[in-house]
Design a protein around this motif. Structure first.
Motif, PDB file in Angstrom:
ATOM      1  N   TYR A  22      29.540  -3.285  -9.721  1.00 46.55           N
ATOM      2  CA  TYR A  22      30.295  -2.969  -8.601  1.00 46.55           C
ATOM      3  C   TYR A  22      29.074  -3.154  -7.414  1.00 46.55           C
ATOM      4  O   TYR A  22      29.213  -3.654  -6.156  1.00 46.55           O
ATOM      5  CB  TYR A  22      30.552  -1.570  -8.479  1.00 46.55           C
ATOM      6  N   ARG A  24      26.108  -4.626  -7.811  1.00 46.19           N
ATOM      7  CA  ARG A  24      25.654  -6.139  -7.920  1.00 46.19           C
ATOM      8  C   ARG A  24      24.353  -6.206  -7.668  1.00 46.19           C
ATOM      9  O   ARG A  24      23.629  -6.928  -7.020  1.00 46.19           O
ATOM     10  CB  ARG A  24      26.437  -7.088  -7.044  1.00 46.19           C
ATOM     11  N   ARG A  25      23.349  -5.142  -8.024  1.00 51.56           N
ATOM     12  CA  ARG A  25      22.072  -4.907  -7.563  1.00 51.56           C
ATOM     13  C   ARG A  25      21.230  -5.791  -8.464  1.00 51.56           C
ATOM     14  O   ARG A  25      20.509  -6.615  -7.645  1.00 51.56           O
ATOM     15  CB  ARG A  25      21.668  -3.581  -7.831  1.00 51.56           C
ATOM     16  N   LEU A  27      22.088  -8.947  -9.650  1.00 52.44           N
ATOM     17  CA  LEU A  27      22.396 -10.427  -9.441  1.00 52.44           C
ATOM     18  C   LEU A  27      21.481 -10.988  -8.386  1.00 52.44           C
ATOM     19  O   LEU A  27      20.503 -10.308  -7.882  1.00 52.44           O
ATOM     20  CB  LEU A  27      23.807 -10.686  -8.919  1.00 52.44           C
ATOM     21  N   SER A  29      19.396 -11.883  -5.647  1.00 52.84           N
ATOM     22  CA  SER A  29      18.876 -11.090  -4.423  1.00 52.84           C
ATOM     23  C   SER A  29      19.527 -11.556  -3.116  1.00 52.84           C
ATOM     24  O   SER A  29      19.501 -13.084  -3.078  1.00 52.84           O
ATOM     25  CB  SER A  29      17.541 -10.601  -4.281  1.00 52.84           C
ATOM     26  N   THR A  33      19.627 -16.020  -1.829  1.00 54.10           N
ATOM     27  CA  THR A  33      20.652 -17.062  -1.541  1.00 54.10           C
ATOM     28  C   THR A  33      20.748 -16.964   0.128  1.00 54.10           C
ATOM     29  O   THR A  33      21.586 -17.834   0.670  1.00 54.10           O
ATOM     30  CB  THR A  33      22.004 -16.077  -1.702  1.00 54.10           C
ATOM     31  N   ASP A 147      25.731 -17.965  -9.508  1.00 52.69           N
ATOM     32  CA  ASP A 147      25.777 -16.369  -8.794  1.00 52.69           C
ATOM     33  C   ASP A 147      26.982 -16.216  -8.270  1.00 52.69           C
ATOM     34  O   ASP A 147      27.754 -15.217  -8.031  1.00 52.69           O
ATOM     35  CB  ASP A 147      24.460 -16.428  -8.132  1.00 52.69           C
ATOM     36  N   SER A 148      27.341 -17.379  -7.282  1.00 52.72           N
ATOM     37  CA  SER A 148      28.690 -17.273  -6.563  1.00 52.72           C
ATOM     38  C   SER A 148      29.893 -16.799  -7.234  1.00 52.72           C
ATOM     39  O   SER A 148      30.768 -16.136  -6.859  1.00 52.72           O
ATOM     40  CB  SER A 148      28.764 -18.418  -5.724  1.00 52.72           C
ATOM     41  N   ILE A 150      29.708 -15.503 -10.514  1.00 50.63           N
ATOM     42  CA  ILE A 150      29.840 -14.298 -11.092  1.00 50.63           C
ATOM     43  C   ILE A 150      29.927 -13.108  -9.941  1.00 50.63           C
ATOM     44  O   ILE A 150      30.848 -12.087 -10.398  1.00 50.63           O
ATOM     45  CB  ILE A 150      28.172 -13.961 -11.501  1.00 50.63           C
ATOM     46  N   LYS A 151      29.666 -13.255  -8.694  1.00 47.36           N
ATOM     47  CA  LYS A 151      29.852 -12.325  -7.709  1.00 47.36           C
ATOM     48  C   LYS A 151      31.225 -12.213  -7.414  1.00 47.36           C
ATOM     49  O   LYS A 151      31.855 -10.973  -7.352  1.00 47.36           O
ATOM     50  CB  LYS A 151      29.291 -12.675  -6.319  1.00 47.36           C
ATOM     51  N   ASP A 152      32.010 -13.365  -7.918  1.00 47.35           N
ATOM     52  CA  ASP A 152      33.503 -13.223  -7.453  1.00 47.35           C
ATOM     53  C   ASP A 152      34.459 -12.900  -8.883  1.00 47.35           C
ATOM     54  O   ASP A 152      35.494 -12.742  -8.726  1.00 47.35           O
ATOM     55  CB  ASP A 152      34.012 -14.494  -7.077  1.00 47.35           C
ATOM     56  N   GLU A 153      33.443 -12.603  -9.957  1.00 47.29           N
ATOM     57  CA  GLU A 153      34.081 -12.164 -11.110  1.00 47.29           C
ATOM     58  C   GLU A 153      34.781 -13.307 -11.726  1.00 47.29           C
ATOM     59  O   GLU A 153      35.730 -13.001 -12.559  1.00 47.29           O
ATOM     60  CB  GLU A 153      34.620 -10.619 -11.089  1.00 47.29           C
TER      61      GLU A 153
END
Length: 411
Positions: A22, A24-25, A27, A29, A33, A147-148, A150-153
């Motif tokens: 939640y 995303r600490r 991931l 930094s 990005t 990473d993009s 992963i952040k979008d799950e």
């Protein structure tokens, strides 16, 4: 059937609440990005319509388009529609005489533009079809793309990127290794229905990436990867395993999975409990399938569906399944008695590894990226200077020809 195999090995993973999912600490930094370094480059504003017309006219005359022209087009994208246009010209350039000269910074810029204008599917398409588009991103660019997702799950797409890294055997950066292992673990935690080809791709990714980590996470990934590849080998034969993959051609992937367990037993390294449970389920399923095949109850249609690529060596490997099952039970009991079974899930272990090591890995990546951008800019300035000199020389030769023509007419 595939879903049942995941049930035990990931049961604990899907029930655990991880704060980083939640917040995303852990991931990549914001500094990683951040576009500041990239945007600080010297700007070269261009009219895309003019560039497109120039390239079309050049191709019509069967002349090569320069890599600088393609680079300028990609750098000056300002909308989603222009991303589509750039994709077309990347394809055209790849199929031109200058195809080998697509610049690394152009590839990096292309991925950044796709992410910026909501066209990740274009980035994925060109990456998957890299031979057709010439898109072979560097490590830093790959990390941004993983990473993009992963952040979008969107863990399935993240794994698709990891599979491309695996095919290139490009797990060179520690950050890429960590992001890849997390993407794989998170994807498996969703209990996906895996086809044989997907089992092979995920298994190879786990194995090759796991070999870069000399710790519990790395060994657990190797165990999981070898087990998946062993399942494919047992069901489809060894040719179905290594075809088109950077894998060892020899039989015995289940044997290699057991060798991983033996190493854990010999060294002070634990294996994730869910990975061991998964291999237990896998061996049970393979044994059940083997018993069904040997019962002689197959229909004629089922017999015809057998893979004709399975040879005598494959059959000999299948005959070793009871030995593998027995050895697995022995090693499982040994690891349990010696306290070398990690009760945490594979996903939890990868998360811990990321929290411990990703920040330090980012620092070295950023230093390398800044120096790389500087080198790209130096190369670009050199190319621009050469382009200018060539245009001046061409203009001078043109004027000389015109002067000679006028002189000839006057005599």
């Amino acid at each position: 059937m595939a879903a049942s195999l995941w049930k035990r090995c990931i049961k604990s993973a899907v029930n655990v609440k991880f704060p980083f999912i939640y917040a995303r600490r852990w991931l990549l930094s914001a500094a990683y990005t951040d576009t500041k370094v990239w945007e600080a480059r010297e700007k070269h504003p261009e009219n895309l319509a003019v560039l497109a017309e120039t390239m079309d006219r050049t191709y019509e005359r069967n002349l090569p388009v320069s890599s600088l022209t393609v680079s300028r087009f990609v750098d000056n994208i300002t909308s989603r529609e222009e991303v589509d246009q750039a994709e077309y010209y990347l394809y055209k350039f790849r199929h031109s005489p200058n195809c080998w000269y697509l610049r690394d910074w152009t590839i990096h810029s292309w991925i950044r533009q796709c992410l910026k204008y909501g066209a990740k599917e274009k980035a994925m398409h060109t990456l998957k079809n890299k031979v057709q588009y010439g898109i072979f991103p560097d490590d830093f660019t790959i990390n941004m793309l993983i990473d993009s997702y992963i952040k979008d799950e969107d863990f399935e797409s993240a794994c698709s990127v990891v599979e491309e890294v695996m095919l290139q055997e490009a797990f060179d950066l520690s950050s890429t290794q960590i992001l890849s292992l997390y993407a794989l673990g998170a994807y498996l935690a969703t209990r996906p229905q895996l086809s044989v080809s997907k089992e092979r791709a995920v298994g190879a990714s786990l194995l090759i990436c796991g070999m870069t980590q000399d710790n519990s996470v790395g060994l657990s990934a190797q165990l999981f990867g070898n087990a998946l590849l062993g399942k494919v080998e047992m069901s489809k034969g060894i040719h179905a395993v290594f075809k088109g993959m950077p894998l060892y051609w020899g039989h015995g992937y289940l044997s290699r999975a057991l060798a991983v367990m033996e190493r854990a037993a010999a060294d002070d390294i634990k294996l994730s409990k869910d990975m061991i449970e998964y291999m237990n389920d896998l061996l049970q399923e393979l044994s059940s399938t083997s018993n069904t095949d040997s019962s002689g109850e197959e229909t004629a249609g089922e017999e015809e569906k057998k893979d004709d690529t399975v040879d005598e060596d494959d059959e000999a490997e299948r005959a070793k399944l009871p030995q593998y099952a027995t050895r697995f039970k022995e090693l499982s009991s040994q690891l349990e008695s010696e306290g070398k079974v990690d009760p945490n899930s594979f996903l939890t272990s990868v998360t811990t590894l990321a929290q411990q090591n990703l920040e330090a890995a980012e620092k070295s990546d950023l230093e390398l990226y800044e120096s790389r951008v500087q080198a790209w800019e130096a190369e670009r300035r050199l190319l621009i200077q050469r382009e200018k000199e060539m245009k001046e020389k061409s203009e001078q030769e043109k004027q000389e020809r015109l002067a000679a023509k006028v002189a000839a007419q006057q005599t």
